[in-house]
Structure formats: C-alpha cells, structure tokens
Design an enzyme around this catalytic site. Sequence first.
Site, PDB file in Angstrom:
ATOM      1  N   LYS A 135       3.077  -2.197   2.727  1.00 58.78           N
ATOM      2  CA  LYS A 135       2.541  -1.497   3.897  1.00 58.78           C
ATOM      3  C   LYS A 135       1.485  -2.325   4.627  1.00 58.78           C
ATOM      4  O   LYS A 135       1.530  -2.454   5.856  1.00 58.78           O
ATOM      5  CB  LYS A 135       1.952  -0.189   3.372  1.00 58.78           C
ATOM      6  N   ARG A 143      -4.253  10.129   3.683  1.00 58.72           N
ATOM      7  CA  ARG A 143      -3.718  10.106   2.327  1.00 58.72           C
ATOM      8  C   ARG A 143      -3.646  11.496   1.716  1.00 58.72           C
ATOM      9  O   ARG A 143      -3.150  11.642   0.592  1.00 58.72           O
ATOM     10  CB  ARG A 143      -4.624   9.256   1.439  1.00 58.72           C
ATOM     11  N   ARG A 171       0.414  -9.104  -7.473  1.00 59.61           N
ATOM     12  CA  ARG A 171      -0.742  -9.279  -6.587  1.00 59.61           C
ATOM     13  C   ARG A 171      -2.038  -9.344  -7.399  1.00 59.61           C
ATOM     14  O   ARG A 171      -2.935 -10.124  -7.087  1.00 59.61           O
ATOM     15  CB  ARG A 171      -0.815  -8.122  -5.581  1.00 59.61           C
ATOM     16  N   ARG A 174      -7.600  -8.437  -7.631  1.00 57.08           N
ATOM     17  CA  ARG A 174      -8.186  -7.178  -7.150  1.00 57.08           C
ATOM     18  C   ARG A 174      -8.500  -6.275  -8.325  1.00 57.08           C
ATOM     19  O   ARG A 174      -7.656  -6.046  -9.181  1.00 57.08           O
ATOM     20  CB  ARG A 174      -7.205  -6.479  -6.197  1.00 57.08           C
ATOM     21  N   ARG A 222      -3.267   5.230  -9.030  1.00 50.94           N
ATOM     22  CA  ARG A 222      -3.045   5.205  -7.580  1.00 50.94           C
ATOM     23  C   ARG A 222      -1.656   5.741  -7.227  1.00 50.94           C
ATOM     24  O   ARG A 222      -1.503   6.503  -6.262  1.00 50.94           O
ATOM     25  CB  ARG A 222      -3.245   3.781  -7.046  1.00 50.94           C
TER      26      ARG A 222
HETATM   27  P1  AMP Z   1      -5.717   0.649   0.106  1.00 50.87           P
HETATM   28  O1  AMP Z   1      -6.095  -0.756   0.360  1.00 50.87           O
HETATM   29  O2  AMP Z   1      -5.218   1.354   1.338  1.00 50.87           O
HETATM   30  O3  AMP Z   1      -4.777   0.808  -1.054  1.00 50.87           O
HETATM   31  O4  AMP Z   1      -7.065   1.432  -0.301  1.00 50.87           O
HETATM   32  C1  AMP Z   1      -7.855   1.021  -1.400  1.00 50.87           C
HETATM   33  C2  AMP Z   1      -8.672   2.188  -1.922  1.00 50.87           C
HETATM   34  O5  AMP Z   1      -9.540   2.672  -0.896  1.00 50.87           O
HETATM   35  C3  AMP Z   1      -7.869   3.404  -2.367  1.00 50.87           C
HETATM   36  O6  AMP Z   1      -7.388   3.281  -3.694  1.00 50.87           O
HETATM   37  C4  AMP Z   1      -8.905   4.508  -2.234  1.00 50.87           C
HETATM   38  O7  AMP Z   1      -9.830   4.468  -3.298  1.00 50.87           O
HETATM   39  C5  AMP Z   1      -9.657   4.099  -0.985  1.00 50.87           C
HETATM   40  N1  AMP Z   1      -9.085   4.679   0.254  1.00 50.87           N
HETATM   41  C6  AMP Z   1      -8.520   3.996   1.302  1.00 50.87           C
HETATM   42  N2  AMP Z   1      -8.116   4.841   2.253  1.00 50.87           N
HETATM   43  C7  AMP Z   1      -8.410   6.083   1.815  1.00 50.87           C
HETATM   44  C8  AMP Z   1      -8.220   7.389   2.336  1.00 50.87           C
HETATM   45  N3  AMP Z   1      -7.620   7.595   3.519  1.00 50.87           N
HETATM   46  N4  AMP Z   1      -8.652   8.437   1.599  1.00 50.87           N
HETATM   47  C9  AMP Z   1      -9.265   8.262   0.416  1.00 50.87           C
HETATM   48  N5  AMP Z   1      -9.473   7.064  -0.147  1.00 50.87           N
HETATM   49  C10 AMP Z   1      -9.042   5.977   0.541  1.00 50.87           C
END
Ligand code: AMP
Length: 190
Positions: free
Chosen positions: A13, A85, A124, A130, A141
Amino acid sequence: MRILILGPQGSGKGTQAKRIAAQRSLPHVATGDNLRAAVADGSELGRRVQPILERGDLVPDDLMIDLIRDRLDREDAFVLDGFPRTLPQAEALDAMLAEIGKPLDAVLLLEVDDEVAVGRLEARAAEEGRTDDSPEVIANRLRLYHQLTEPVVERYRAKGMLLPVDGEGTMDEVAEEIAVALENVGVASR
Ligand code: AMP
C-alpha cells in the site's frame, strides 16, 4: 483528485500510494509516516505514540482524527494512506470531507492473503529494521486490520466506491492494475 488506498500491512500500500502520488503530483498523506516522524523528532506527540507503534496497536481515534483534519483542511487533492483504520475514523473522514466539499474520487483496496503479507513484512523487517515488524507485532497488526479495518473496507464497498485490486503481483503489475481500475472510474492516469 482525492484517492484513498486501503489494504493490510504488507499489501504494498505505501509503495503504491507513493507511486500514484508521484505520477499525479499529489501529496502522499501517510499517517504511519507522520507518526514515525513525530517519534524520530521526539515531539510530545511522538513520545505519546511511540509505545503504541512499538506494540503494533492503534493510536486513539480522537487523536488521529484531529491530526488528519488539520492536514486535509490544507490539501485540495491527495493520496490518503493509513487512515481511516476504524469505523469511527471512516465516519469522521466522510463527514469532514463532506463539510469542506472535497469528496473522495476513488477508494482502492489492495488485496493480499495473510501469508503473503507476513512474508513481505518479515523481508522488510530484515531490510529496514522497523521495530514494528517483529513476528508478534506483525501478527497483532494483521489481527487489528481484520477486526477493525475490514469493516471500513465493507463500508466503502457498500457505498459502491471500492476498487479492489489484486496486490499479490510484482510492484509493476499491481501499479498497472491500479491504473486500469482508476481509468475505469474515469480518473485519468496523469
Ligand atoms: P503504517 O505505516 O500505516 O502501517 O502505520 C504504522 C503505525 O502507526 C500503525 O501500526 C499504528 O500504530 C499507527 N497508525 C497509523 N495510522 C493510524 C490510524 N489511522 N489509526 C491508528 N493508528 C495509526
């Protein structure tokens, strides 16, 4: 043009969102990137969200909704990645976009099986180190995606806005499928 991209972690994504944004000169609004930047800066927000990110949990809806409202107020067009989300976030997004007269043009869904997503996330983790890519955190997740984000997918499907795309091909194959899906709904490629 305003595009939302949905899909589990490991669906590609972020990569595809960056490509769409670069090709069409749109800002890539990625909540995960914003939160990681806040953690790296050591800001108050960063200190608050750091433990949540490390566990792979979700940041509280009210905090995310405030963050995204500030950002989308300033943008006429965007590729939105990582938000919404949860259903409350989706309801807030739809309400705020309606209020400012900036409806979404397309909602893309990158579909991949959990095994494929896990394999990509583990690769990754090895490359980027990470901290939210350990096996336990990856599982958390994905669990939260199925439990809380899939209802968001169903919301946009029910509205007739969802464009599902097979996310299991190569980066170029998926990008091509996305371009076709967007053209089919009249969102020109450039
Ligand atoms: P991502 O890079 O989009 O996978 O986001 C990394 C982390 O940021 C996620 O595992 C959540 O802890 C937090 N996060 C990002 N976007 C959101 C969202 N819209 N709502 C809640 N937590 C978020």
